[in-house]
Each structure stands twice: as C-alpha cells, then as structure tokens.
Design a protein around this motif. Structure first.
Motif, PDB file in Angstrom:
ATOM      1  N   MET A   1       0.816  -1.181   0.000  1.00  0.00           N
ATOM      2  CA  MET A   1       0.000   0.000   0.000  1.00  0.00           C
ATOM      3  C   MET A   1       0.868   1.256   0.000  1.00  0.00           C
ATOM      4  O   MET A   1       0.579   2.199  -0.722  1.00  0.00           O
ATOM      5  CB  MET A   1      -0.925   0.017   1.210  1.00  0.00           C
ATOM      6  N   LEU A   2       1.925   1.294   0.794  1.00  0.00           N
ATOM      7  CA  LEU A   2       2.758   2.483   0.893  1.00  0.00           C
ATOM      8  C   LEU A   2       3.378   2.833  -0.451  1.00  0.00           C
ATOM      9  O   LEU A   2       3.463   4.014  -0.807  1.00  0.00           O
ATOM     10  CB  LEU A   2       3.842   2.303   1.960  1.00  0.00           C
ATOM     11  N   ASP A   3       3.791   1.837  -1.213  1.00  0.00           N
ATOM     12  CA  ASP A   3       4.380   2.101  -2.525  1.00  0.00           C
ATOM     13  C   ASP A   3       3.410   2.855  -3.433  1.00  0.00           C
ATOM     14  O   ASP A   3       3.810   3.759  -4.164  1.00  0.00           O
ATOM     15  CB  ASP A   3       4.793   0.793  -3.211  1.00  0.00           C
ATOM     16  N   SER A   8       1.857   8.206  -5.839  1.00  0.00           N
ATOM     17  CA  SER A   8       0.727   9.081  -6.147  1.00  0.00           C
ATOM     18  C   SER A   8       1.071  10.543  -5.910  1.00  0.00           C
ATOM     19  O   SER A   8       1.869  10.872  -5.039  1.00  0.00           O
ATOM     20  CB  SER A   8      -0.468   8.731  -5.256  1.00  0.00           C
ATOM     21  N   GLU A   9       0.439  11.410  -6.690  1.00  0.00           N
ATOM     22  CA  GLU A   9       0.555  12.850  -6.445  1.00  0.00           C
ATOM     23  C   GLU A   9      -0.569  13.316  -5.528  1.00  0.00           C
ATOM     24  O   GLU A   9      -0.392  14.243  -4.750  1.00  0.00           O
ATOM     25  CB  GLU A   9       0.489  13.622  -7.758  1.00  0.00           C
ATOM     26  N   VAL A  10      -1.738  12.677  -5.663  1.00  0.00           N
ATOM     27  CA  VAL A  10      -2.921  13.038  -4.889  1.00  0.00           C
ATOM     28  C   VAL A  10      -3.395  11.800  -4.132  1.00  0.00           C
ATOM     29  O   VAL A  10      -3.482  10.711  -4.698  1.00  0.00           O
ATOM     30  CB  VAL A  10      -4.046  13.555  -5.804  1.00  0.00           C
ATOM     31  N   ILE A  11      -3.713  11.985  -2.860  1.00  0.00           N
ATOM     32  CA  ILE A  11      -4.240  10.909  -2.022  1.00  0.00           C
ATOM     33  C   ILE A  11      -5.609  11.349  -1.520  1.00  0.00           C
ATOM     34  O   ILE A  11      -5.738  12.417  -0.926  1.00  0.00           O
ATOM     35  CB  ILE A  11      -3.306  10.629  -0.829  1.00  0.00           C
ATOM     36  N   ILE A  12      -6.625  10.542  -1.781  1.00  0.00           N
ATOM     37  CA  ILE A  12      -7.980  10.864  -1.343  1.00  0.00           C
ATOM     38  C   ILE A  12      -8.458   9.774  -0.395  1.00  0.00           C
ATOM     39  O   ILE A  12      -8.435   8.597  -0.741  1.00  0.00           O
ATOM     40  CB  ILE A  12      -8.947  10.985  -2.532  1.00  0.00           C
ATOM     41  N   PHE A  13      -8.854  10.183   0.799  1.00  0.00           N
ATOM     42  CA  PHE A  13      -9.496   9.273   1.741  1.00  0.00           C
ATOM     43  C   PHE A  13     -10.997   9.446   1.568  1.00  0.00           C
ATOM     44  O   PHE A  13     -11.502  10.571   1.594  1.00  0.00           O
ATOM     45  CB  PHE A  13      -9.120   9.611   3.178  1.00  0.00           C
ATOM     46  N   ARG A  32      -1.565   2.106  10.082  1.00  0.00           N
ATOM     47  CA  ARG A  32      -0.474   1.514   9.304  1.00  0.00           C
ATOM     48  C   ARG A  32       0.524   2.558   8.822  1.00  0.00           C
ATOM     49  O   ARG A  32       1.679   2.228   8.539  1.00  0.00           O
ATOM     50  CB  ARG A  32      -1.030   0.720   8.125  1.00  0.00           C
ATOM     51  N   LEU A  33       0.091   3.813   8.725  1.00  0.00           N
ATOM     52  CA  LEU A  33       0.986   4.888   8.298  1.00  0.00           C
ATOM     53  C   LEU A  33       1.611   5.628   9.481  1.00  0.00           C
ATOM     54  O   LEU A  33       2.413   6.540   9.281  1.00  0.00           O
ATOM     55  CB  LEU A  33       0.224   5.872   7.405  1.00  0.00           C
ATOM     56  N   ASP A  34       1.302   5.230  10.672  1.00  0.00           N
ATOM     57  CA  ASP A  34       1.807   5.914  11.869  1.00  0.00           C
ATOM     58  C   ASP A  34       3.335   5.877  11.957  1.00  0.00           C
ATOM     59  O   ASP A  34       3.943   6.776  12.529  1.00  0.00           O
ATOM     60  CB  ASP A  34       1.179   5.313  13.126  1.00  0.00           C
ATOM     61  N   HIS A  35       3.953   4.871  11.358  1.00  0.00           N
ATOM     62  CA  HIS A  35       5.418   4.791  11.407  1.00  0.00           C
ATOM     63  C   HIS A  35       6.067   5.988  10.700  1.00  0.00           C
ATOM     64  O   HIS A  35       7.184   6.383  11.041  1.00  0.00           O
ATOM     65  CB  HIS A  35       5.914   3.478  10.791  1.00  0.00           C
ATOM     66  N   ILE A  36       5.354   6.598   9.750  1.00  0.00           N
ATOM     67  CA  ILE A  36       5.890   7.791   9.086  1.00  0.00           C
ATOM     68  C   ILE A  36       5.989   8.931  10.096  1.00  0.00           C
ATOM     69  O   ILE A  36       6.976   9.663  10.121  1.00  0.00           O
ATOM     70  CB  ILE A  36       5.002   8.182   7.884  1.00  0.00           C
ATOM     71  N   HIS A  37       4.984   9.046  10.932  1.00  0.00           N
ATOM     72  CA  HIS A  37       5.021  10.077  11.981  1.00  0.00           C
ATOM     73  C   HIS A  37       6.164   9.792  12.957  1.00  0.00           C
ATOM     74  O   HIS A  37       6.862  10.717  13.395  1.00  0.00           O
ATOM     75  CB  HIS A  37       3.677  10.141  12.709  1.00  0.00           C
TER      76      HIS A  37
END
Length: 132
Positions: A1-3, A8-13, A32-37
């Motif tokens: 998913m992260l790849d 992507s240029e735009v991410i829409i939730f 799952r994206l908390d590791h980026i923080h």
C-alpha cells in the motif's frame, strides 16, 4: 500500500460517517501509516512529504467537520498538504439504512447537489499537485 501512496501525487481518503466518525478501514490505514510520523519525530523526512490530499465523506447525518478535521490533522502530521476546497461531504437522507433509493436516484441527487463542489475540488487537487 505504501508504494502506491508514494507513487501518487494526490491521495484521497473516502469514508462513510460511522457513528460520528470515519470508518474502521480509514483508521486501519492511519494506524499503518503511523510509522511515518514516528520517523518525523526521529528527525527523518516523510516519504509522503508534499503529496496533496482530499477527503470525501458520505452519510445521512452530520459529523463531517469532525471527520475532516481528524483526517486533515493526520495528513498534516505526516507531511501531506491539504489545499482549500478539497473536502466533499455528501450528506443525504437517502443514505439512511431504511432507505432503498435506486442508483439513478442517488446519481441525480449527487449531480444536482454536489457536481459544482466536486469539480472545484478536482481542480484544486490537480492544481496543488502540479504546483508541487
């Protein structure tokens, strides 16, 4: 998913309102994206830095401001930018559990109520992504 997000240029939730909050699938993505923080707190950069985001919310009741604020806060914390006019809340009584509208009824309502806002949102997302 992260790849896919990095590419992507735009991410829409997109999420329905679920008891006044976003759905559990959105929460799973956030977790799952908390590791980026964590990386940012450790002094590293974000692999999503400078990406552009949008938010789409559907439902039969209010709660959109809370959801938009929560998701926008998360995006900002991991380096994703939220341009103005890039959230769209599609609220309709026809989304209630007991309602059974046809797809055409929903599409007619969406076209009438939300097409201008959706077009503005798309233009903002494209313009922001191109601006880098």
């Amino acid at each position: 998913m992260l790849d896919k997000l990095v590419a992507s240029e735009v991410i829409i939730f997109a999420t329905p309102i679920w008891w006044g909050n976003h759905c559990s699938q959105i929460q799973q993505i956030i977790e799952r994206l908390d590791h980026i923080h964590d990386d940012i707190l450790a002094g590293k950069g974000s692999v999503l830095d400078g990406k552009t985001d949008g938010i789409l919310i559907t439902g039969d009741s209010d709660g959109t401001q809370h959801i938009t604020g929560s998701i926008t806060n998360f995006f900002g914390a991991i380096g994703i930018k939220t341009p103005p006019y890039t959230s769209l809340s599609v609220i309709s009584d026809k989304h209630q559990k007991q309602e059974r509208p046809s797809k055409q009824e929903l599409m007619d309502e969406y076209e009438k109520q939300y097409s201008d806002t959706a077009e503005k949102m798309a233009k903002q997302l494209i313009g922001s992504a191109r601006a880098g």
